[in-house]
Design a protein around this motif. Sequence first.
Motif, short mmCIF file in Angstrom:
data_model
loop_
_atom_site.label_atom_id
_atom_site.label_comp_id
_atom_site.label_asym_id
_atom_site.label_seq_id
_atom_site.Cartn_x
_atom_site.Cartn_y
_atom_site.Cartn_z
N THR A 124 8.09 -2.40 -1.13
CA THR A 124 6.69 -2.08 -0.89
C THR A 124 5.85 -3.35 -0.86
O THR A 124 6.13 -4.31 -1.57
N SER A 125 4.83 -3.32 -0.05
CA SER A 125 3.96 -4.49 0.11
C SER A 125 3.46 -4.99 -1.24
O SER A 125 2.99 -4.23 -2.09
N ASP A 508 5.35 -8.11 5.71
CA ASP A 508 4.74 -8.18 4.38
C ASP A 508 4.25 -9.58 4.02
O ASP A 508 3.62 -9.76 2.98
N PRO A 525 -1.43 -7.63 6.42
CA PRO A 525 -1.59 -8.11 5.05
C PRO A 525 -2.85 -8.96 4.85
O PRO A 525 -3.49 -8.87 3.80
N SER A 544 -2.10 0.86 2.30
CA SER A 544 -1.07 0.72 1.27
C SER A 544 -0.25 2.01 1.13
O SER A 544 0.97 1.97 1.00
N ILE A 547 2.29 2.32 3.90
CA ILE A 547 3.44 1.44 3.69
C ILE A 547 4.36 2.01 2.61
O ILE A 547 5.60 2.00 2.76
#
Length: 569
Positions: A124-125, A508, A525, A544, A547
């Motif tokens: 995950t970011s 990312d 990002p 978010s 993602i």
Amino acid sequence: MAVDTATAGAPSTGRLAPARAGRGRASGWLLLLPALVALTVFFVLPLLSVVVDSVTEPQTGLGNYASLFTDGYTLRVLGRTLLVALVVSLVGVLLAYPYAYAMTLVGPTMRAVLVTIVLVPFWTSMLARNFAWMILMQDEGVIQRMLRPFGFGDVTLLGSTLAVGISMTQVLLPFLVLPMYSAMDQIDRRLLAAAQSLGAPRARAFRRVYLPLSMPGVIAGVSLVFVLALGFYVTPALLGSTRNAMIAQVINVRAKELLDFGGAGAMGVFLLAVTLAVLGLSRRLAGQRLAAVAPGYQPARSHGKEGQPAQVRPWLKVHTVLVAILLVAPTLVVIPMSFSSGSTFQFPPDGWSLRWYERLFTSPQWTAAIFNSIQAGLFTAVLATVLGTTAALGVQRLAPRWRGAVTGFLLAPMIVPHILVGLVVFAAFLQAGLNGTLLGIILAHTAMAVPFVVIAVTARLQGMDARLPGVAASLGASPLSAFRRVTFPLLLPGILSGAVLAFVTSLDEVVIALFLQAPGAITLPVQMFNSVTIQIDPTISAASSLIVVLVSVPILLAQVISARRGKGR
């Protein structure tokens, strides 16, 4: 049948004729040439340029390095950075070791769940996770409200070093769990039973047998986390403050705002020297541990009687649950936030709405950022996959004495602190006119993604039978036909894995993109980072959440399917 017979009868090792061996090594260097040139132009030469600037700007000498230890402010920043990295590593070990140990005790289905809990935040970011921590730690946030009944009052976390340390620990925890679990998974648990049968108490058997055998994984995880923590920029920038700045923030200010490439370069080179020292020491310690406790050890795992899961003690269950909550909960905060009807970062939301999803897909700023990220990710994946695959094939054909050095060169972008890479790219691309362009971002991301493709394809090559192309040639296939019909299909899973890693790495990546950003070259990002630091835009919660879902669902399905297949077999 002819192929099987030829394969079985072929010698496992043998010497090629000198002419054929020479042609193979020459072709290896030709395959390596594109990747070597690309990394030299876009990584090595800019890095050398920054090193030169560190001793020539603003004047020739070691003044920039001397100021690191004579300037009180810089020395405090360096000390704070090293201390935070050390504390994050040690606290992470205390949290990750029991969790990784529990993963080796449970059954296949529960192991799949625990692995997924680690992999979801891993993929995950980073911005999404830091955004979640910012929401939890803000004034009147969840953590502050939870601490009030215990007499702590209104504890201010956001903007403190403690907040940075907590978030960095959670963000880097998967980098500790995975290598530890990899090492523990190879330990034969019957060794503990043997020690106990000889009279050793359970705790002593664990301390004298299991712990030493797991130390290579611990050392690998600690060194990796310490090195990554040294170059962290996003977390200190979002959760810290200028009063408690870390070295990455100072490098960013000196390079982008003050254009002090000499001072910024000296800090970056110092970080690189510490990184190399830590990695060298960890490799030496890990090698000594392996040589001391497990010479020639061949694992034969056993989870319990008749392969059943071993017993998990109550305290270990509680610890595993708490660590799982720590890993997942901050990420899941952004999902309800994305449905908030408010215009602030209040959690839990007062009302519910889809307005931020609508803005995510209709706002020109956000749609352009999404398009730029997808475009950069796809081009990066294609370029890095081609360069990395040919490089991996080339390394395989080199003489053994060259393979280690060439592989180290190809993987160099992975071990350099990320903030230093951003500084290197910014300084070089500023002179080349690539700063502020999407092309510059793609080229920089390609240099960063090539090592991931090399690792994925090399792992696949090592699992292949190297005699198969020779068998195909003995049956009349040309080298091109043998590669197309035999080698390429076997390599395809590794190539696809490398391509996915390259795409995700680009998607990312934020530090390099922040250095190279311009109005026409803003990635998702960067837009997410700006939506928090420059303007309060809750659209970041929708981005978010998107993602998180896109990453977690495929990982969970893959883990469940893998567990069911393993249980069926």
